[in-house]
Design an enzyme around this catalytic site. Sequence first.
Site, PDB file in Angstrom:
ATOM      1  N   TYR A  91     -29.548  62.449  89.799  1.00 35.96           N
ATOM      2  CA  TYR A  91     -28.920  63.176  88.687  1.00 35.96           C
ATOM      3  C   TYR A  91     -29.460  62.662  87.344  1.00 35.96           C
ATOM      4  CZ  TYR A  91     -25.157  63.699  85.241  1.00 35.96           C
ATOM      5  OH  TYR A  91     -24.439  63.905  84.098  1.00 35.96           O
TER       6      TYR A  91
HETATM    7  N1  LIG Z   1     -18.506  63.681  84.490  1.00 34.52           N
HETATM    8  C1  LIG Z   1     -18.962  62.735  83.671  1.00 34.52           C
HETATM    9  O1  LIG Z   1     -18.386  61.639  83.552  1.00 34.52           O
HETATM   10  C2  LIG Z   1     -20.203  63.030  82.847  1.00 34.52           C
HETATM   11  C3  LIG Z   1     -20.710  62.030  82.035  1.00 34.52           C
HETATM   12  C4  LIG Z   1     -21.809  62.309  81.203  1.00 34.52           C
HETATM   13  C5  LIG Z   1     -22.359  63.591  81.221  1.00 34.52           C
HETATM   14  N2  LIG Z   1     -21.858  64.555  82.047  1.00 34.52           N
HETATM   15  C6  LIG Z   1     -22.482  65.888  82.013  1.00 34.52           C
HETATM   16  O2  LIG Z   1     -21.527  66.805  81.532  1.00 34.52           O
HETATM   17  C7  LIG Z   1     -21.638  68.014  82.271  1.00 34.52           C
HETATM   18  C8  LIG Z   1     -20.363  68.831  82.143  1.00 34.52           C
HETATM   19  O3  LIG Z   1     -19.319  68.162  82.809  1.00 34.52           O
HETATM   20  P1  LIG Z   1     -17.825  68.712  82.638  1.00 34.52           P
HETATM   21  O4  LIG Z   1     -16.997  67.892  83.572  1.00 34.52           O
HETATM   22  O5  LIG Z   1     -17.458  68.796  81.225  1.00 34.52           O
HETATM   23  O6  LIG Z   1     -17.940  70.233  83.148  1.00 34.52           O
HETATM   24  P2  LIG Z   1     -17.474  70.831  84.553  1.00 34.52           P
HETATM   25  O7  LIG Z   1     -15.983  70.875  84.601  1.00 34.52           O
HETATM   26  O8  LIG Z   1     -18.198  70.142  85.668  1.00 34.52           O
HETATM   27  O9  LIG Z   1     -17.979  72.357  84.401  1.00 34.52           O
HETATM   28  C9  LIG Z   1     -19.280  72.705  84.753  1.00 34.52           C
HETATM   29  C10 LIG Z   1     -19.607  74.052  84.150  1.00 34.52           C
HETATM   30  O10 LIG Z   1     -20.906  74.436  84.611  1.00 34.52           O
HETATM   31  C11 LIG Z   1     -20.835  75.778  85.099  1.00 34.52           C
HETATM   32  N3  LIG Z   1     -21.820  76.013  86.138  1.00 34.52           N
HETATM   33  C12 LIG Z   1     -21.993  75.352  87.304  1.00 34.52           C
HETATM   34  N4  LIG Z   1     -22.991  75.920  88.018  1.00 34.52           N
HETATM   35  C13 LIG Z   1     -23.451  76.964  87.282  1.00 34.52           C
HETATM   36  C14 LIG Z   1     -24.470  77.944  87.476  1.00 34.52           C
HETATM   37  N5  LIG Z   1     -25.214  77.973  88.586  1.00 34.52           N
HETATM   38  N6  LIG Z   1     -24.667  78.869  86.504  1.00 34.52           N
HETATM   39  C15 LIG Z   1     -23.904  78.851  85.374  1.00 34.52           C
HETATM   40  N7  LIG Z   1     -22.934  77.962  85.126  1.00 34.52           N
HETATM   41  C16 LIG Z   1     -22.709  77.028  86.080  1.00 34.52           C
HETATM   42  C17 LIG Z   1     -19.414  75.908  85.637  1.00 34.52           C
HETATM   43  O11 LIG Z   1     -19.085  77.266  85.764  1.00 34.52           O
HETATM   44  P3  LIG Z   1     -18.113  77.804  86.955  1.00 34.52           P
HETATM   45  O12 LIG Z   1     -16.719  77.679  86.447  1.00 34.52           O
HETATM   46  O13 LIG Z   1     -18.554  79.213  87.149  1.00 34.52           O
HETATM   47  O14 LIG Z   1     -18.353  76.935  88.168  1.00 34.52           O
HETATM   48  C18 LIG Z   1     -18.631  75.166  84.556  1.00 34.52           C
HETATM   49  O15 LIG Z   1     -18.409  76.006  83.451  1.00 34.52           O
HETATM   50  C19 LIG Z   1     -21.980  67.529  83.672  1.00 34.52           C
HETATM   51  O16 LIG Z   1     -22.573  68.533  84.449  1.00 34.52           O
HETATM   52  C20 LIG Z   1     -22.929  66.397  83.371  1.00 34.52           C
HETATM   53  O17 LIG Z   1     -24.232  66.913  83.246  1.00 34.52           O
HETATM   54  C21 LIG Z   1     -20.798  64.297  82.857  1.00 34.52           C
END
Ligand SMILES: NC(=O)c1ccc[n+]([C@@H]2O[C@H](COP(=O)([O-])OP(=O)(O)OC[C@H]3O[C@@H](n4cnc5c(N)ncnc54)[C@H](OP(=O)(O)O)[C@@H]3O)[C@@H](O)[C@H]2O)c1
Length: 215
Positions: A125
Amino acid sequence: MRVLVIGSTRGTGNALVRDLLGREHEVRAMIRDEQQASALTDLGATTVLGDLEGDLDGIVDGVDAVAFCAGSGSKTGPDATLRVDLHGAVRVIDRCVDAGVRRFVMLSAISADDPLRGDERIRHYLAAMHARDRILQASGLDATIVRPGGLLHEPGTGRVQVGVPRLDERGTIPREDVAAVMATCLEDDRSIGAVFELISGDTPIVDVVPTITGR
Ligand SMILES: NC(=O)c1ccc[n+]([C@@H]2O[C@H](COP(=O)([O-])OP(=O)(O)OC[C@H]3O[C@@H](n4cnc5c(N)ncnc54)[C@H](OP(=O)(O)O)[C@@H]3O)[C@@H](O)[C@H]2O)c1
């Protein structure tokens, strides 16, 4: 400003939709399913159908900026990470270049500068984040790359820290605060070219963002 938010339905992207609308920007929220539309239009956004693994035709047409907040999630394997988080993001970057949409804010992750430092289970990732950040930087777009620590489902505090003293200290931050920093960066061109780590801290976001400079 008219902003396309990708990853608008949940998490940080949904917080960003709300934040941008609160600042009276126009938001185009990308959704994968028509059934997701009403939750976003009720907030005041418009919606566009698109899938990072499928059709992205026309999604960036007519917008001033793109905020990429989507991700395949921690429960999916490396294959989904490559298809969605890496290749999906690169396809969006390519569309911005083709359409002349110059402003781009990317939600990346802490440790993306050095994937091998990360835990073995998330190295694929972090490598994907690293590659897409590099591709975005090389694209020539006016990009800002935000690399938060662990994301929390807690109300934002409005106070953050940019940069971390030791990169192996991951830190955490509420999604609302990440969204507020992304929105503030979109409004401040001094952040173009910047790549920075972000965790919770003591400094108000309005005071921090003007210090984030990339050129
Ligand atoms: N979790 C952590 O601690 C962390 C730390 C640092 C950075 N991050 C980054 O932050 C990002 C966002 O995390 P989050 O927890 O705020 O969001 P999240 O709740 O995981 O939401 C992910 C979003 O991506 C969309 N998505 C997934 N697959 C897709 C596709 N094929 N086409 C279009 N949209 C798609 C989802 O749409 P649907 O509702 O349609 O599924 C949802 O709106 C992570 O993916 C990661 O890269 C995460």
